[in-house]
Motif scaffolding. Structure first.
Motif, mmCIF file in Angstrom:
data_model
loop_
_atom_site.group_PDB
_atom_site.id
_atom_site.type_symbol
_atom_site.label_atom_id
_atom_site.label_comp_id
_atom_site.label_asym_id
_atom_site.label_seq_id
_atom_site.Cartn_x
_atom_site.Cartn_y
_atom_site.Cartn_z
ATOM 1 N N ASP A 88 73.220 15.788 85.067
ATOM 2 C CA ASP A 88 74.187 15.616 83.981
ATOM 3 C C ASP A 88 73.950 14.298 83.251
ATOM 4 N N ASN B 296 72.646 19.201 97.354
ATOM 5 C CA ASN B 296 73.150 18.196 96.419
ATOM 6 C C ASN B 296 73.088 16.789 97.006
ATOM 7 N N LEU C 210 76.592 8.635 92.237
ATOM 8 C CA LEU C 210 75.459 9.315 91.617
ATOM 9 C C LEU C 210 74.389 9.625 92.648
ATOM 10 N N SER D 206 74.996 15.645 89.499
ATOM 11 C CA SER D 206 75.465 14.603 88.592
ATOM 12 C C SER D 206 74.304 13.836 87.976
ATOM 13 N N GLN D 207 73.231 13.679 88.720
ATOM 14 C CA GLN D 207 72.048 13.015 88.171
ATOM 15 C C GLN D 207 71.488 13.789 86.979
ATOM 16 N N SER E 1 74.854 12.955 94.453
ATOM 17 C CA SER E 1 74.936 14.218 93.718
ATOM 18 C C SER E 1 73.732 14.410 92.818
#
Length: 328
Positions: A105, A142, A96, A102-103, A99
């Motif tokens: 998300d 990212n 995590l 992804s954080q 990215s």
């Protein structure tokens, strides 16, 4: 004298973790220092000689010529977890950290607010992505760290020119966010530190003009102008203009931060939010698995956070469970 096997601290920055080593050694705990910038492991091994592995690898390693450590670390953490080795900030938390996409998300899955953003994999897509947002916008690599890989664009023309000139860098994994740059209410962001899924402390961080480096260990003064002792940074590190002060966030936000930490499987981590001056609402924007505690913490927040952190590590090394659900 401790009878446990050594606690392995895996890191590549030469200065950030001096306070941690000092606290562990003060307790007489055996410590093995592992260099993340020059590391190897045997996939066939069945055991390792440590009671606990503390992952302190940083996504900003590439800024120090250590880009090769970034994804190697992820592979090694997964290897350790396969062997059943207790790991602090294991592969889920570290992935995590690597990215920003992804954080977001994760925040979306929890129904929590964050500044509007689009994820791109080519610089040519930046202008179209930004057309769906409000300017100014930020293009964020990212894989970041310490404010690296972030550029602000105030207009579409400025962003289009940067793209045309090949100046938009998506970073080490070819992925970036295009995200609204919200005006900060009162000129600060708030960083909330958590330990074992629970609130530890919070600080307001006032960045210097034009800077995205919000590393609290690099802060050089309080909001009242008092110089801070930066015990976790290089003695010759430049003063960066950061100002900090201790703060207690609203209970609602603390509860949201703890939800994020638990879902992210953070043993220790800092979660940052801002208040958008346009609407007065708070928005989360960064989840940090690498917690560099604030400089001169006793003066800023009233206690030394390395003490409860070392308490937690000592408990884990003796077989204590990770309440956060991180790999153990």
């Amino acid at each position: 004298m401790s009878t446990i096997a050594p606690i392995a601290v895996y890191h590549e920055h030469p200065d950030w973790f001096r306070p941690l080593f000092a606290e562990l050694e003060r307790r007489g705990l055996p410590v093995a220092r592992l260099d993340a910038a020059s590391h190897r492991y045997d996939p066939a091994e069945q055991r390792v000689p440590w009671s606990l592995v503390v992952n302190r690898a940083s996504p900003s390693a590439y800024l120090r010529g250590h880009a090769h450590s970034t994804f190697h670390t992820l592979h090694w953490l997964r290897h350790l977890e396969r062997l059943g080795v207790p790991v602090v900030n294991g592969s889920a938390a570290y992935a995590l950290e690597l990215s920003k996409a992804s954080q977001l998300d994760l925040l979306a899955s929890l129904g929590l607010p964050f500044p509007a953003a689009r994820v791109i994999n080519h610089a040519a897509a930046a202008v179209a992505a930004a057309s769906e947002l409000r300017y100014p916008v930020l293009v964020k690599a990212n894989v970041g760290g310490s404010g690296a890989g972030i550029t602000r664009y105030d207009t579409e023309a400025a962003l289009a020119q940067a793209v045309a000139l090949g100046r938009v860098d998506l970073g080490v994994d070819g992925t970036a966010l295009v995200q609204e740059a919200a005006p900060l209410r009162d000129g600060h962001i708030t960083r909330v530190e958590t330990l074992n899924g629970r609130y530890l402390y919070a600080i307001d961080v006032y960045p210097s003009a034009g800077s995205f480096d919000l590393c609290p260990a690099d802060a050089c003064q309080t909001t009242g102008g008092q110089e801070l002792v930066r015990g976790a940074c290089a003695v010759d590190a430049p003063r960066n203009g950061l100002r900090v002060e201790g703060v207690t966030p609203p209970a609602e936000i603390v509860a949201q931060v703890e939800r994020i930490a638990r879902e992210a499987r953070l043993d220790v981590g800092g979660i940052e939010y801002l208040v958008d001056d346009r609407d007065g609402q708070h928005y989360f924007f960064d989840v940090n698995a690498l917690s560099n505690f604030v400089a001169d913490a006793p003066r800023v927040i009233g206690f030394d956070p390395f003490v409860p952190f070392a308490d937690y590590l000592e408990e884990r090394a003796h077989g204590g469970a990770a309440v956060t659900g991180a790999a153990a």
